[in-house]
Scaffold this active site. Structure first.
Site: not given
Length: 254
Positions: A144, A157
């Site tokens: 990500s 996250y």
């Protein structure tokens, strides 16, 4: 690019978003794709969208349960006898709350899905890939933009995506002796259900506390990148690739 005919790929979280886009791209490239995820109806929809020759297989699997992951890889081995590509894609985020208010249960849910799940999948893939003939294979991890810079209220996250970078490097090194190549695609603002909030209502919070809408890109761009990485011969590897919406607020200050 390597010939994908008769090659087996496994995609976790294949029912929606990036997982679906990657599955479709791999099917289009000629791979037999094992579509794994929790919701069978979504997996069947992916299969219907991309498989015109009956080459894909849907398997219900929960990335938070070690026994479910083991059963998934056992089914792949029993059905096909080999595994050429694994895309560790399944993931989740925690609610965007103040750092000090994130519960241990919320933290652990994200760690179990985003880090422990890919770790276990990679172990199972190693066991199959090192013993098959021809030997080796490729593992691609879903990273990500958060592996480079966080968003506000994203500690769980962001931490797991940084950890995935470590898993990518370590497993790539340990896979060398078995001809296993491991790489990572870091994704920014792909248009998926997970990012709908970026273009709805007030948008998403920026580092200065303001809320803004952000540009997104078609998830197909990510799927095509995964298919490119998967199709390389095993003497070449994309260790890290960033695929992002061109105009998203990432490069630069703001």
């Amino acid at each position: 690019m390597a010939d994908a005919t008769n090659k087996i790929a496994l995609v976790t979280g294949a029912g929606t978003g990036v997982g679906r886009a990657a599955s479709l791209a791999l099917m289009n490239a000629g791979y037999t794709v094992v579509l794994a995820g929790r919701r069978m109806e979504m997996l069947e929809e992916t299969k219907k969208l991309g498989d015109n020759v009956g080459k894909s297989m849907c398997v219900s699997a929960d990335m938070t349960k070690p026994e479910s992951i083991a059963a998934l890889f056992a089914k792949v081995k029993d059905t096909y006898g080999r595994l050429d590509v694994l895309f560790n894609n399944a993931g989740m985020g925690a609610p965007p709350v103040n750092f000090e208010d994130l519960s241990l249960e919320q933290w652990q849910a994200v760690v179990n899905t985003n880090l422990t799940g890919p770790f276990l999948c990679t172990q199972h893939a190693f066991r199959i890939m090192k013993d098959q003939t021809p030997r080796g294979g490729r593992i691609i991890n879903n990273g990500s933009i958060s592996a480079h810079a966080p968003r506000p209220f994203s500690s769980a996250y962001t931490s797991t995506k940084h950890a995935i970078t470590g898993l990518t490097k370590a497993s790539n090194l340990d896979g060398r002796m078995y001809d296993i190549a491991v790489g990572q695609v870091d994704i920014g603002n792909a248009a998926t259900p997970m990012t709908d909030r970026m273009v709805a209502g007030p948008g998403v919070m920026q580092p200065d506390g303001t809320m803004k809408h952000e540009p997104r890109m078609d998830a197909k761009a990510v799927g095509d990148a995964v298919a490119y990485m998967a199709g390389l011969p095993l003497d070449a590897n994309v260790l890290f690739m960033t695929v992002m919406a061109t105009k998203m607020p990432f490069v630069g200050r703001g």
